[in-house]
Write a protein that holds these residues in place. Structure first.
Motif, PDB file in Angstrom:
ATOM      1  N   VAL A 160       5.714   2.111 -18.077  1.00 56.48           N
ATOM      2  CA  VAL A 160       5.922   1.111 -19.125  1.00 56.48           C
ATOM      3  C   VAL A 160       4.579   0.471 -19.452  1.00 56.48           C
ATOM      4  O   VAL A 160       3.915  -0.089 -18.575  1.00 56.48           O
ATOM      5  CB  VAL A 160       6.945   0.043 -18.660  1.00 56.48           C
ATOM      6  CG1 VAL A 160       7.075  -1.063 -19.704  1.00 56.48           C
ATOM      7  CG2 VAL A 160       8.285   0.691 -18.367  1.00 56.48           C
ATOM      8  N   PHE A 161       4.182   0.554 -20.715  1.00 58.63           N
ATOM      9  CA  PHE A 161       2.928  -0.055 -21.165  1.00 58.63           C
ATOM     10  C   PHE A 161       3.103  -1.513 -21.561  1.00 58.63           C
ATOM     11  O   PHE A 161       2.195  -2.319 -21.437  1.00 58.63           O
ATOM     12  CB  PHE A 161       2.341   0.700 -22.345  1.00 58.63           C
ATOM     13  CG  PHE A 161       1.844   2.073 -22.013  1.00 58.63           C
ATOM     14  CD1 PHE A 161       1.110   2.319 -20.861  1.00 58.63           C
ATOM     15  CD2 PHE A 161       2.120   3.133 -22.831  1.00 58.63           C
ATOM     16  CE1 PHE A 161       0.650   3.573 -20.556  1.00 58.63           C
ATOM     17  CE2 PHE A 161       1.662   4.405 -22.540  1.00 58.63           C
ATOM     18  CZ  PHE A 161       0.932   4.629 -21.398  1.00 58.63           C
TER      19      PHE A 161
ATOM     20  N   ARG B  83       1.227  -2.216  -7.531  1.00 62.44           N
ATOM     21  CA  ARG B  83       0.269  -1.128  -7.768  1.00 62.44           C
ATOM     22  C   ARG B  83       1.001   0.154  -8.155  1.00 62.44           C
ATOM     23  O   ARG B  83       2.088   0.432  -7.657  1.00 62.44           O
ATOM     24  CB  ARG B  83      -0.553  -0.852  -6.504  1.00 62.44           C
ATOM     25  CG  ARG B  83      -1.286  -2.060  -5.975  1.00 62.44           C
ATOM     26  CD  ARG B  83      -1.979  -1.825  -4.629  1.00 62.44           C
ATOM     27  NE  ARG B  83      -1.180  -1.029  -3.729  1.00 62.44           N
ATOM     28  CZ  ARG B  83      -1.640   0.064  -3.078  1.00 62.44           C
ATOM     29  NH1 ARG B  83      -2.887   0.446  -3.224  1.00 62.44           N
ATOM     30  NH2 ARG B  83      -0.856   0.743  -2.267  1.00 62.44           N
ATOM     31  N   ILE B  84       0.390   0.935  -9.011  1.00 62.86           N
ATOM     32  CA  ILE B  84       0.975   2.208  -9.419  1.00 62.86           C
ATOM     33  C   ILE B  84       1.124   3.138  -8.220  1.00 62.86           C
ATOM     34  O   ILE B  84       2.053   3.939  -8.152  1.00 62.86           O
ATOM     35  CB  ILE B  84       0.160   2.864 -10.559  1.00 62.86           C
ATOM     36  CG1 ILE B  84       0.936   4.018 -11.212  1.00 62.86           C
ATOM     37  CG2 ILE B  84      -1.186   3.352 -10.072  1.00 62.86           C
ATOM     38  CD1 ILE B  84       2.052   3.601 -12.088  1.00 62.86           C
ATOM     39  N   GLU B  85       0.225   3.003  -7.244  1.00 61.17           N
ATOM     40  CA  GLU B  85       0.303   3.848  -6.048  1.00 61.17           C
ATOM     41  C   GLU B  85       1.609   3.606  -5.279  1.00 61.17           C
ATOM     42  O   GLU B  85       2.183   4.539  -4.724  1.00 61.17           O
ATOM     43  CB  GLU B  85      -0.904   3.596  -5.121  1.00 61.17           C
ATOM     44  CG  GLU B  85      -2.230   4.021  -5.700  1.00 61.17           C
ATOM     45  CD  GLU B  85      -2.875   2.990  -6.624  1.00 61.17           C
ATOM     46  OE1 GLU B  85      -3.935   3.299  -7.195  1.00 61.17           O
ATOM     47  OE2 GLU B  85      -2.318   1.885  -6.787  1.00 61.17           O
ATOM     48  N   ASP B  86       2.078   2.357  -5.261  1.00 63.85           N
ATOM     49  CA  ASP B  86       3.344   2.043  -4.598  1.00 63.85           C
ATOM     50  C   ASP B  86       4.505   2.762  -5.287  1.00 63.85           C
ATOM     51  O   ASP B  86       5.418   3.258  -4.639  1.00 63.85           O
ATOM     52  CB  ASP B  86       3.603   0.533  -4.612  1.00 63.85           C
ATOM     53  CG  ASP B  86       2.513  -0.245  -3.898  1.00 63.85           C
ATOM     54  OD1 ASP B  86       1.981   0.257  -2.896  1.00 63.85           O
ATOM     55  OD2 ASP B  86       2.195  -1.360  -4.354  1.00 63.85           O
ATOM     56  N   LEU B  87       4.445   2.818  -6.603  1.00 58.96           N
ATOM     57  CA  LEU B  87       5.505   3.478  -7.359  1.00 58.96           C
ATOM     58  C   LEU B  87       5.412   4.993  -7.237  1.00 58.96           C
ATOM     59  O   LEU B  87       6.431   5.681  -7.253  1.00 58.96           O
ATOM     60  CB  LEU B  87       5.449   3.032  -8.818  1.00 58.96           C
ATOM     61  CG  LEU B  87       5.727   1.535  -9.007  1.00 58.96           C
ATOM     62  CD1 LEU B  87       5.434   1.110 -10.430  1.00 58.96           C
ATOM     63  CD2 LEU B  87       7.146   1.187  -8.623  1.00 58.96           C
TER      64      LEU B  87
ATOM     65  N   GLN C 115       5.373  -1.406 -14.089  1.00 55.79           N
ATOM     66  CA  GLN C 115       6.777  -1.050 -14.220  1.00 55.79           C
ATOM     67  C   GLN C 115       6.901   0.404 -14.660  1.00 55.79           C
ATOM     68  O   GLN C 115       6.115   0.880 -15.475  1.00 55.79           O
ATOM     69  CB  GLN C 115       7.466  -1.952 -15.239  1.00 55.79           C
ATOM     70  CG  GLN C 115       8.948  -1.688 -15.367  1.00 55.79           C
ATOM     71  CD  GLN C 115       9.621  -2.613 -16.359  1.00 55.79           C
ATOM     72  OE1 GLN C 115       8.981  -3.422 -17.009  1.00 55.79           O
ATOM     73  NE2 GLN C 115      10.918  -2.485 -16.482  1.00 55.79           N
ATOM     74  N   ILE C 116       7.900   1.095 -14.083  1.00 51.96           N
ATOM     75  CA  ILE C 116       8.198   2.457 -14.482  1.00 51.96           C
ATOM     76  C   ILE C 116       9.692   2.596 -14.730  1.00 51.96           C
ATOM     77  O   ILE C 116      10.489   1.796 -14.228  1.00 51.96           O
ATOM     78  CB  ILE C 116       7.740   3.507 -13.438  1.00 51.96           C
ATOM     79  CG1 ILE C 116       8.457   3.297 -12.095  1.00 51.96           C
ATOM     80  CG2 ILE C 116       6.241   3.519 -13.276  1.00 51.96           C
ATOM     81  CD1 ILE C 116       8.190   4.379 -11.056  1.00 51.96           C
TER      82      ILE C 116
END
Length: 143
Positions: free
Chosen positions: A135-136, A110-114, A65-66
């Protein structure tokens, strides 16, 4: 107007909306009829609009999440919002004041998608700049 008991009832229902009025009464040390009438009053006034299901996290498909802060040229806000609606990764978009105009919550497997999402957002006409926060963890979650 909500008082302390109303806020306690709302907090308890946000934690578990399936609990009975008797369980709520015991938890809050109040008569069951008081809980029932308070909930009915809050429903009638629109304070409580409904009850929902919160899905658990799928351990096999964890979500990253971001939060993205977005500054927008004011005349372009509506066209920017129309473009943002096309991204299924965006779960929430709030209009805010201050240095940025929009606060966006997005998630993907995946973080790459974001990363792709943020890059594409920056190219939307009317977007001046973005600031992305990863978001951690969730410390309080009443959604």
């Amino acid at each position: 107007m909500q008082d302390a008991l109303d806020r306690k009832i709302i907090t308890a229902l946000q934690t578990n909306a399936r609990q009975s009025t008797a369980q709520l009464a015991a938890q809050l040390n109040v008569a069951r009829t008081t809980i029932h009438s308070r909930i009915t009053r809050m429903e009638n006034r629109g304070v409580i609009k409904g009850y929902t299901v919160r899905l658990g996290v799928d351990e096999d498909r964890p979500q990253v999440q971001i939060t993205i802060l977005v500054a927008v040229q004011q005349p372009e806000t509506q066209s920017v919002l129309k473009r943002l609606e096309l991204y299924p990764e965006i779960k929430l978009c709030l209009s805010v004041n201050g240095e940025f105009d929009l606060l966006i919550s997005a998630e993907a497997p995946r973080i790459e998608d974001l990363d792709i999402l943020v890059d594409e957002m920056a190219e939307i006409p009317g977007v001046i700049r973005t600031n992305t926060l990863v978001v951690f963890g969730r410390k309080i979650d009443r959604t």
